[in-house]
Design an enzyme around this catalytic site. Structure first.
Site, PDB file in Angstrom:
ATOM      1  N   HIS A 207       0.795  -1.229   0.000  1.00 13.80           N
ATOM      2  CA  HIS A 207       0.000   0.000   0.000  1.00 13.80           C
ATOM      3  C   HIS A 207       0.827   1.278   0.000  1.00 13.80           C
ATOM      4  O   HIS A 207       0.284   2.371  -0.044  1.00 13.80           O
ATOM      5  CB  HIS A 207      -0.965   0.021   1.189  1.00 13.80           C
ATOM      6  CG  HIS A 207      -0.279   0.318   2.501  1.00 13.80           C
ATOM      7  ND1 HIS A 207       0.470  -0.610   3.173  1.00 13.80           N
ATOM      8  CD2 HIS A 207      -0.220   1.453   3.245  1.00 13.80           C
ATOM      9  CE1 HIS A 207       0.940  -0.068   4.287  1.00 13.80           C
ATOM     10  NE2 HIS A 207       0.548   1.186   4.356  1.00 13.80           N
TER      11      HIS A 207
HETATM   12  C1  UD1 Z   1      -2.296   5.624   5.726  1.00 15.95           C
HETATM   13  C2  UD1 Z   1      -0.998   6.155   6.325  1.00 15.95           C
HETATM   14  C3  UD1 Z   1       0.061   5.066   6.269  1.00 15.95           C
HETATM   15  C4  UD1 Z   1      -0.427   3.784   6.913  1.00 15.95           C
HETATM   16  C5  UD1 Z   1      -1.734   3.374   6.262  1.00 15.95           C
HETATM   17  C6  UD1 Z   1      -2.274   2.124   6.905  1.00 15.95           C
HETATM   18  C7  UD1 Z   1      -0.566   8.555   6.036  1.00 15.95           C
HETATM   19  C8  UD1 Z   1       0.255   9.547   5.323  1.00 15.95           C
HETATM   20  N1  UD1 Z   1      -0.491   7.294   5.583  1.00 15.95           N
HETATM   21  O1  UD1 Z   1      -2.067   5.365   4.365  1.00 15.95           O
HETATM   22  O2  UD1 Z   1       1.192   5.504   6.987  1.00 15.95           O
HETATM   23  O3  UD1 Z   1       0.553   2.780   6.734  1.00 15.95           O
HETATM   24  O4  UD1 Z   1      -2.687   4.443   6.419  1.00 15.95           O
HETATM   25  O5  UD1 Z   1      -3.336   1.608   6.162  1.00 15.95           O
HETATM   26  O6  UD1 Z   1      -1.249   8.902   6.955  1.00 15.95           O
HETATM   27  N2  UD1 Z   1      -9.268   4.971   1.560  1.00 15.95           N
HETATM   28  C9  UD1 Z   1     -10.502   4.368   1.439  1.00 15.95           C
HETATM   29  N3  UD1 Z   1     -11.038   3.817   2.568  1.00 15.95           N
HETATM   30  C10 UD1 Z   1     -10.404   3.840   3.768  1.00 15.95           C
HETATM   31  C11 UD1 Z   1      -9.148   4.430   3.858  1.00 15.95           C
HETATM   32  C12 UD1 Z   1      -8.585   4.995   2.744  1.00 15.95           C
HETATM   33  O7  UD1 Z   1     -11.103   4.352   0.380  1.00 15.95           O
HETATM   34  O8  UD1 Z   1     -10.963   3.330   4.754  1.00 15.95           O
HETATM   35  C13 UD1 Z   1      -8.692   5.651   0.397  1.00 15.95           C
HETATM   36  C14 UD1 Z   1      -8.599   7.147   0.690  1.00 15.95           C
HETATM   37  O9  UD1 Z   1      -9.756   7.821   0.334  1.00 15.95           O
HETATM   38  C15 UD1 Z   1      -7.423   7.564  -0.147  1.00 15.95           C
HETATM   39  C16 UD1 Z   1      -6.547   6.320  -0.115  1.00 15.95           C
HETATM   40  O10 UD1 Z   1      -7.360   5.214   0.219  1.00 15.95           O
HETATM   41  O11 UD1 Z   1      -7.786   7.839  -1.457  1.00 15.95           O
HETATM   42  C17 UD1 Z   1      -5.418   6.481   0.841  1.00 15.95           C
HETATM   43  O12 UD1 Z   1      -5.891   6.718   2.172  1.00 15.95           O
HETATM   44  P1  UD1 Z   1      -5.041   7.572   3.241  1.00 15.95           P
HETATM   45  O13 UD1 Z   1      -5.667   7.449   4.575  1.00 15.95           O
HETATM   46  O14 UD1 Z   1      -4.765   8.923   2.717  1.00 15.95           O
HETATM   47  O15 UD1 Z   1      -3.646   6.863   3.272  1.00 15.95           O
HETATM   48  P2  UD1 Z   1      -3.251   5.314   3.330  1.00 15.95           P
HETATM   49  O16 UD1 Z   1      -2.680   4.959   2.006  1.00 15.95           O
HETATM   50  O17 UD1 Z   1      -4.357   4.464   3.874  1.00 15.95           O
END
Ligand code: UD1
Length: 370
Positions: A207
């Site tokens: 991820h």
């Molecule tokens: C975040 C953390 C990362 C951690 C990871 C664990 C930061 C910078 N990154 O990354 O350190 O290892 O969480 O999972 O804080 N999304 C969904 N549903 C969700 C969560 C996310 O659709 O429940 C989508 C978001 O809308 C976004 C993407 O996934 O487009 C990334 O989500 P985001 O929370 O920004 O970062 P992660 O990649 O999950």
């Protein structure tokens, strides 16, 4: 009565805060513990399922902030969290890990003069292209209590000029969750429901933006996994970021259908899959530590790790991101797996140690514990 306000935002945060919440429950006549979920992870499978499974109560606040650029996400969390602090006036704000929610809430607490405790402090990848590295550095610069999980953390903080009386070597709180759920994890046998046999499959997770936001790198990983699946059984729980990018880059057609793709799994199911696998291939931070504790070889597809003890003492192999080199390292890890040992203070009692320090006026710092 002391008021402690804890922040959670993402899936790994829940795993770190559940044991802290439990440890505080014993002091409910002295401590009012409030939990604020920023909403950064919002999918039921990334958030609700985890909180329930880890026996956490519903958070007192849910700020509902997710998605957007780093600046937007961080700024929106800051604005909402400031309101919470104005309402609650806590004595202490506790933040775990290194995600954007950690950074945002640390900044707000520090600017309002509220004491700040950071759980999982001092970890450094020395790679500022990783958003988490920036979050870690800033949070540690602001925190009053820095709770460290492994020896490298003490060294890193000292080099950054953090005084010893703020550094507490308490161990790894994720392992508290793992030990308290170990019986359930052992009973779960999740692999059988995917038609897999004990020690006869490889578990894969990706991820990190450095692996999945770049279409070229993601294509290489997809091709690599498809190739590997000719000889090995692979199971691949797909993180929302990765799922979206596989779709956006049109890479789904290149993923061999033999690979068992699943939605993100619950805590116990996932750890059960880890425990019964013969190898993990991942770019996660926490999984490197969980593998070290469970004695399962872990191939980390990153150039660096902020958790070096998992390589020096544990079962982790830092493989780099050159996909062409992975075959060789996997072969080595399967043929001659590292035995590894469990690092100091990864014993299930980290949350207790943290609570003792927070609640006792005569706090024991790193020197007296070393
Ligand atoms: C975040 C953390 C990362 C951690 C990871 C664990 C930061 C910078 N990154 O990354 O350190 O290892 O969480 O999972 O804080 N999304 C969904 N549903 C969700 C969560 C996310 O659709 O429940 C989508 C978001 O809308 C976004 C993407 O996934 O487009 C990334 O989500 P985001 O929370 O920004 O970062 P992660 O990649 O999950």
């Amino acid at each position: 009565m002391k008021k402690i306000l804890t922040v959670v935002g993402t899936r790994p945060n829940f795993v770190k805060i559940a044991p802290f919440h439990n440890a505080l429950r014993k002091y409910s006549e002295r401590v009012n513990h409030i939990v604020c979920h920023t909403g950064q992870h919002f999918d039921e499978k990334m958030s609700g399922v985890f909180l329930e499974e880890l026996e956490m109560p519903k958070p007192d606040y849910n700020l509902g902030i997710s998605g957007g650029s780093h600046a937007k996400q961080t700024a929106q969390i800051m604005m909402e969290f400031e309101r919470v602090l104005h309402d609650e006036h806590p004595d202490l704000v506790v933040v775990p890990g290194d995600v954007n929610s950690t950074l945002a809430c640390s900044l707000v607490a520090a600017k309002l003069g509220v004491k700040l405790a950071h759980i999982e402090s001092g970890l450094r990848s020395f790679n500022r292209e990783m958003p988490e590295e920036i979050n870690r550095i800033v949070t540690d610069a602001l925190a009053d209590y820095l709770f460290v999980s492994e020896p490298s953390g003490i060294e890193n903080l000292r080099k950054e000029g953090v005084p010893d009386d703020r550094i507490f070597y308490v161990g790894n709180i994720m392992i508290d969750s793992l030990t308290s759920f170990l019986d359930k994890i052992k009973n779960e046998q999740a692999h059988t429901s995917f038609g897999l046999k004990d020690r006869d499959y490889i578990l894969v997770t990706f991820h990190r933006p450095s692996n999945v936001d770049n279409s070229g790198q993601l294509r290489k990983l997809v091709d690599f996994l498809s190739r590997l699946s000719r000889n090995e059984n692979l199971i691949f729980p797909v993180h929302p970021r990765t799922r979206a990018n596989i779709r956006n880059f049109g890479l789904g057609q290149f993923l061999d259908p033999k690979i068992k793709r699943t939605e993100p799994l619950g805590y116990v199911s996932f750890l059960s899959l880890v425990r019964n696998s013969k190898l993990i291939i991942t770019d996660s931070g926490g999984i490197q530590e969980e593998c070290t504790f469970l004695g399962i070889p872990c191939i980390t597809v990153r150039e660096d790790t902020e958790r070096p003890v998992t390589v020096s003492e544990g079962t982790n192999y830092l493989a780099g991101t050159d996909v062409d080199r992975l075959d060789e390292i996997i072969y080595e890890a399967l043929a001659n797996p590292k035995k590894g040992q469990i690092p100091k203070y990864w014993d299930g009692n980290t949350a207790e140690r943290i609570v003792e320090i927070i609640l006792k006026p005569n706090r024991q710092n790193v020197q007296s514990r070393d």
